[in-house]
Scaffold this motif. Structure first.
Motif, short mmCIF file in Angstrom:
data_model
loop_
_atom_site.label_atom_id
_atom_site.label_comp_id
_atom_site.label_asym_id
_atom_site.label_seq_id
_atom_site.Cartn_x
_atom_site.Cartn_y
_atom_site.Cartn_z
N ILE A 25 1.49 9.21 -6.28
CA ILE A 25 2.02 10.47 -6.13
C ILE A 25 2.97 10.82 -7.07
O ILE A 25 2.89 12.13 -7.62
CB ILE A 25 2.58 10.62 -4.71
N ALA A 26 3.99 9.94 -7.26
CA ALA A 26 5.10 10.19 -8.27
C ALA A 26 4.54 10.45 -9.80
O ALA A 26 4.63 11.28 -10.32
CB ALA A 26 6.12 9.31 -8.52
N VAL A 27 3.31 9.61 -9.99
CA VAL A 27 2.86 9.71 -11.40
C VAL A 27 2.21 10.97 -11.53
O VAL A 27 2.12 11.78 -12.45
CB VAL A 27 2.02 8.51 -11.71
N LEU A 78 3.55 20.42 -2.33
CA LEU A 78 3.56 19.67 -1.61
C LEU A 78 3.54 20.10 -0.18
O LEU A 78 2.97 19.45 0.81
CB LEU A 78 5.19 18.71 -1.97
N ASP A 79 3.94 21.30 0.21
CA ASP A 79 3.96 21.98 1.43
C ASP A 79 2.41 21.99 1.73
O ASP A 79 2.00 21.73 3.17
CB ASP A 79 4.79 23.03 1.73
N VAL A 88 0.85 -1.36 -0.02
CA VAL A 88 0.07 0.02 -0.09
C VAL A 88 0.69 1.12 0.02
O VAL A 88 0.65 2.19 -0.70
CB VAL A 88 -0.95 0.07 1.14
N ILE A 89 1.91 1.16 0.72
CA ILE A 89 2.96 2.63 0.88
C ILE A 89 3.60 2.57 -0.35
O ILE A 89 3.61 3.96 -1.17
CB ILE A 89 4.01 2.34 1.94
N ALA A 148 2.89 13.67 -14.32
CA ALA A 148 1.74 14.03 -15.23
C ALA A 148 1.38 15.75 -15.02
O ALA A 148 0.82 16.35 -15.94
CB ALA A 148 0.63 13.25 -15.05
N ASN A 149 1.69 15.97 -14.00
CA ASN A 149 0.94 17.80 -13.88
C ASN A 149 2.00 18.64 -13.52
O ASN A 149 2.09 19.88 -13.03
CB ASN A 149 0.05 17.66 -12.62
N LEU A 150 3.49 18.17 -13.80
CA LEU A 150 4.34 19.00 -13.50
C LEU A 150 4.47 20.32 -14.19
O LEU A 150 4.73 21.47 -13.41
CB LEU A 150 5.93 18.31 -13.96
#
Length: 188
Positions: free
Chosen positions: A15-17, A33-34, A7-8, A21-23
């Motif tokens: 989160i990475a994807v 992220l904060d 799960v982790i 995808a939205n960078l």
């Protein structure tokens, strides 16, 4: 432990994807992220404090008296007693997970024995337990209710009646139907 780590890992990959995808749309990754981390703190602390509260409740002498009373309710049908016990525990703790964990840790063996003696499948006991956590857990002191109202900028007076219908009344009616069907046809 593999399940927990799976799960982790899945969450980290997701989160990475999403970030990749939205960078281009993110003005500042660090700020985003904060903000996400800060927004997650209130629900985490609400839930953790209520689960801790539930553990304190389970350690009280009065809890033993409540446990003895609850296991005697329902006559020959342990499903009724189980549903009441889990609902009361979820209501006292204000947490579905807290109510379920306390019920299973303190009363699980008792209800399993009662179910076996009555010829009730363990799967049906589990279903009743899972559905019963969704009734009184959404009382006004529930962490999710408080968080929801806080995020929406509403007070209990403005919105709790609607929440109660959806998160308390309907799950309890579903539980009654589950117990009736489970009693009539057994495990399904």
């Amino acid at each position: 432990m593999r399940g927990v780590w799976s799960v982790i890992a899945a969450l980290v990959v997701a989160i990475a994807v999403i970030i990749v995808a939205n960078l281009r749309r993110l003005e500042s990754l660090t700020t985003t992220l904060d903000s996400g981390a800060n927004a997650s703190l209130l629900p985490i602390f609400n839930t953790a404090s209520l689960v801790g509260f539930g553990s304190v409740i389970a350690s009280l002498a009065a809890f033993e008296a409540i446990s003895l009373w609850v296991t005697s309710v329902g006559g020959d049908n342990p499903l009724i007693s189980l549903a009441i016990a889990v609902n009361l525990l979820a209501g006292m703790t204000g947490s579905a997970s807290g109510g379920m964990s306390i019920a299973l840790a303190t009363l699980g063996d008792t209800y399993l024995a009662m179910g076996q003696a009555a010829g009730i499948a363990p799967e049906l006991l589990h279903r009743v337990t899972a559905v019963a956590t969704g009734g009184l857990d959404a009382l006004p002191h529930n962490g999710a209710v408080i968080t929801l109202l806080s995020i929406c900028g509403l007070t209990h007076r403005q919105a709790y009646l609607d929440i109660a219908v959806v998160a308390v009344v309907v799950p309890i009616l579903s539980l009654v139907l589950l117990i009736a069907l489970g009693t009539l046809v057994g495990s399904f």
